[in-house]
Design a protein around this motif. Structure first.
Motif, PDB file in Angstrom:
ATOM      1  N   ILE A 145       0.865  -1.186   0.000  1.00 20.62           N
ATOM      2  CA  ILE A 145       0.000   0.000   0.000  1.00 20.62           C
ATOM      3  C   ILE A 145       0.895   1.227   0.000  1.00 20.62           C
ATOM      4  N   ASP A 146       0.609   2.139  -0.935  1.00 21.64           N
ATOM      5  CA  ASP A 146       1.395   3.359  -1.098  1.00 21.64           C
ATOM      6  C   ASP A 146       0.543   4.586  -0.777  1.00 21.64           C
ATOM      7  N   SER A 147       1.215   5.647  -0.358  1.00 18.99           N
ATOM      8  CA  SER A 147       0.545   6.912  -0.076  1.00 18.99           C
ATOM      9  C   SER A 147       1.341   8.072  -0.667  1.00 18.99           C
ATOM     10  N   PRO A 148       0.647   9.117  -1.114  1.00 18.29           N
ATOM     11  CA  PRO A 148       1.337  10.309  -1.593  1.00 18.29           C
ATOM     12  C   PRO A 148       1.755  11.243  -0.457  1.00 18.29           C
ATOM     13  N   ILE A 149       1.604  10.772   0.789  1.00 24.92           N
ATOM     14  CA  ILE A 149       1.929  11.577   1.970  1.00 24.92           C
ATOM     15  C   ILE A 149       3.045  10.898   2.752  1.00 24.92           C
ATOM     16  N   LYS A 150       4.094  11.634   3.072  1.00 27.66           N
ATOM     17  CA  LYS A 150       5.177  11.088   3.902  1.00 27.66           C
ATOM     18  C   LYS A 150       4.622  10.713   5.284  1.00 27.66           C
ATOM     19  N   ASP A 151       5.178   9.631   5.844  1.00 21.77           N
ATOM     20  CA  ASP A 151       4.834   9.188   7.205  1.00 21.77           C
ATOM     21  C   ASP A 151       3.341   8.911   7.373  1.00 21.77           C
ATOM     22  N   ARG A 152       2.696   8.410   6.324  1.00 22.07           N
ATOM     23  CA  ARG A 152       1.253   8.145   6.356  1.00 22.07           C
ATOM     24  C   ARG A 152       0.891   6.955   7.243  1.00 22.07           C
ATOM     25  N   PHE A 153       1.734   5.924   7.271  1.00 27.64           N
ATOM     26  CA  PHE A 153       1.381   4.671   7.932  1.00 27.64           C
ATOM     27  C   PHE A 153       1.935   4.613   9.353  1.00 27.64           C
ATOM     28  N   GLN A 154       1.043   4.284  10.279  1.00 28.54           N
ATOM     29  CA  GLN A 154       1.375   4.245  11.701  1.00 28.54           C
ATOM     30  C   GLN A 154       1.236   2.814  12.224  1.00 28.54           C
ATOM     31  N   GLU A 155       1.507   2.635  13.508  1.00 27.99           N
ATOM     32  CA  GLU A 155       1.399   1.319  14.153  1.00 27.99           C
ATOM     33  C   GLU A 155      -0.022   0.760  14.018  1.00 27.99           C
ATOM     34  N   THR A 156      -1.019   1.603  14.147  1.00 20.12           N
ATOM     35  CA  THR A 156      -2.412   1.127  14.028  1.00 20.12           C
ATOM     36  C   THR A 156      -2.674   0.567  12.629  1.00 20.12           C
ATOM     37  N   ASP A 157      -2.085   1.183  11.608  1.00 23.71           N
ATOM     38  CA  ASP A 157      -2.219   0.665  10.244  1.00 23.71           C
ATOM     39  C   ASP A 157      -1.548  -0.702  10.126  1.00 23.71           C
ATOM     40  N   ARG A 158      -0.350  -0.822  10.679  1.00 23.06           N
ATOM     41  CA  ARG A 158       0.381  -2.098  10.622  1.00 23.06           C
ATOM     42  C   ARG A 158      -0.444  -3.211  11.258  1.00 23.06           C
ATOM     43  N   VAL A 159      -0.982  -2.948  12.444  1.00 25.77           N
ATOM     44  CA  VAL A 159      -1.766  -3.963  13.161  1.00 25.77           C
ATOM     45  C   VAL A 159      -2.995  -4.368  12.343  1.00 25.77           C
ATOM     46  N   LEU A 160      -3.735  -3.380  11.838  1.00 24.19           N
ATOM     47  CA  LEU A 160      -4.938  -3.664  11.053  1.00 24.19           C
ATOM     48  C   LEU A 160      -4.602  -4.447   9.788  1.00 24.19           C
ATOM     49  N   LEU A 161      -3.590  -4.009   9.058  1.00 22.87           N
ATOM     50  CA  LEU A 161      -3.260  -4.666   7.800  1.00 22.87           C
ATOM     51  C   LEU A 161      -2.699  -6.071   8.004  1.00 22.87           C
ATOM     52  N   GLU A 162      -1.977  -6.286   9.081  1.00 21.09           N
ATOM     53  CA  GLU A 162      -1.509  -7.650   9.380  1.00 21.09           C
ATOM     54  C   GLU A 162      -2.692  -8.554   9.720  1.00 21.09           C
ATOM     55  N   LYS A 163      -3.720  -8.022  10.374  1.00 17.68           N
ATOM     56  CA  LYS A 163      -4.930  -8.816  10.651  1.00 17.68           C
ATOM     57  C   LYS A 163      -5.665  -9.145   9.355  1.00 17.68           C
ATOM     58  N   ILE A 164      -5.695  -8.203   8.440  1.00 22.69           N
ATOM     59  CA  ILE A 164      -6.343  -8.436   7.143  1.00 22.69           C
ATOM     60  C   ILE A 164      -5.590  -9.510   6.362  1.00 22.69           C
ATOM     61  N   VAL A 165      -4.268  -9.432   6.346  1.00 20.89           N
ATOM     62  CA  VAL A 165      -3.465 -10.458   5.674  1.00 20.89           C
ATOM     63  C   VAL A 165      -3.665 -11.811   6.358  1.00 20.89           C
ATOM     64  N   SER A 166      -3.768 -11.826   7.675  1.00 21.32           N
ATOM     65  CA  SER A 166      -4.014 -13.063   8.402  1.00 21.32           C
ATOM     66  C   SER A 166      -5.351 -13.691   7.984  1.00 21.32           C
ATOM     67  N   ALA A 167      -6.368 -12.870   7.789  1.00 17.43           N
ATOM     68  CA  ALA A 167      -7.665 -13.378   7.323  1.00 17.43           C
ATOM     69  C   ALA A 167      -7.516 -14.023   5.943  1.00 17.43           C
ATOM     70  N   LEU A 168      -6.729 -13.400   5.075  1.00 16.57           N
ATOM     71  CA  LEU A 168      -6.471 -13.978   3.755  1.00 16.57           C
ATOM     72  C   LEU A 168      -5.689 -15.279   3.891  1.00 16.57           C
ATOM     73  N   GLU A 169      -4.667 -15.288   4.736  1.00 16.92           N
ATOM     74  CA  GLU A 169      -3.828 -16.490   4.906  1.00 16.92           C
ATOM     75  C   GLU A 169      -4.646 -17.684   5.390  1.00 16.92           C
ATOM     76  N   LYS A 170      -5.650 -17.444   6.215  1.00 14.03           N
ATOM     77  CA  LYS A 170      -6.511 -18.550   6.686  1.00 14.03           C
ATOM     78  C   LYS A 170      -7.213 -19.229   5.542  1.00 14.03           C
ATOM     79  N   THR A 171      -7.527 -18.488   4.489  1.00 12.91           N
ATOM     80  CA  THR A 171      -8.179 -19.113   3.323  1.00 12.91           C
ATOM     81  C   THR A 171      -7.175 -19.905   2.492  1.00 12.91           C
ATOM     82  N   LEU A 172      -5.892 -19.592   2.617  1.00 10.33           N
ATOM     83  CA  LEU A 172      -4.871 -20.298   1.843  1.00 10.33           C
ATOM     84  C   LEU A 172      -4.545 -21.658   2.437  1.00 10.33           C
ATOM     85  N   THR A 173      -4.743 -21.828   3.723  1.00  9.47           N
ATOM     86  CA  THR A 173      -4.382 -23.081   4.384  1.00  9.47           C
ATOM     87  C   THR A 173      -5.582 -24.011   4.526  1.00  9.47           C
ATOM     88  N   ALA A 174      -6.732 -23.553   4.076  1.00 10.19           N
ATOM     89  CA  ALA A 174      -7.945 -24.368   4.209  1.00 10.19           C
ATOM     90  C   ALA A 174      -7.942 -25.522   3.225  1.00 10.19           C
TER      91      ALA A 174
END
Length: 156
Positions: free
Chosen positions: A127-156
């Motif tokens: 994910i890219d942004s046109p703004i410097k320093d756009r992504f924070q810890e809260t973004d990292r946590v949320l996006l890792e949870k989203i990727v985890s949801a996707l990964e669960k479908t890969l191991t099914a």
């Protein structure tokens, strides 16, 4: 009078992604929907999508945004570094990242999360942004949870 259009919010994002991927087993379909949901819900981004791991390189997968780099070697740029190290990277200023690959000159900051199946790299969420320093810890946590949801479908 027409009904108001509901805009997806960041708060709605994780439950919506979980709902969408829970009933679909096709990885490309799930990645396409996740890219679209992220592009709609996250403020101040100019690109969201996936690169897929194929023969020691990343190949462009489902995305939303402007034209993108098609292939990225492992170890090159932010995405290639994530692919090689299998760790999330939050880059506040892409121009300060050694070897950054500028697919879109408007991008200023980036977050990349590895997508794994049984420890093996499937691809990365970028994910890219046109703004410097756009992504924070809260973004990292949320996006890792989203990727985890996707990964669960890969191991099914």
């Amino acid at each position: 009078m027409s009904a108001p259009i509901h805009r997806l919010t960041v708060e709605d994002l994780l439950p919506t992604v979980e709902s969408v991927v829970s009933s679909e087993t096709d990885m490309i379909a799930n990645m396409a929907n996740i890219a679209a949901l992220l592009f709609e819900a996250l403020p101040d981004i100019n690109w969201s999508g996936f690169y897929l791991s194929k023969e020691d390189q990343l190949v462009l997968g489902p995305f939303q945004g402007r034209l993108a780099c098609t292939r990225i070697p492992f170890g090159k740029g932010v995405c290639g570094t994530v692919a090689e190290q299998k760790i999330t990277l939050v880059v506040p200023d892409v121009h300060a990242f050694p070897g950054h690959i500028a697919c879109d000159a408007a991008s200023e900051s980036e977050i990349v999360i590895p997508v794994l199946k049984n420890g093996a790299l499937v691809g990365v969420l970028d994910i890219d942004s046109p703004i410097k320093d756009r992504f924070q810890e809260t973004d990292r946590v949320l996006l890792e949870k989203i990727v985890s949801a996707l990964e669960k479908t890969l191991t099914a």
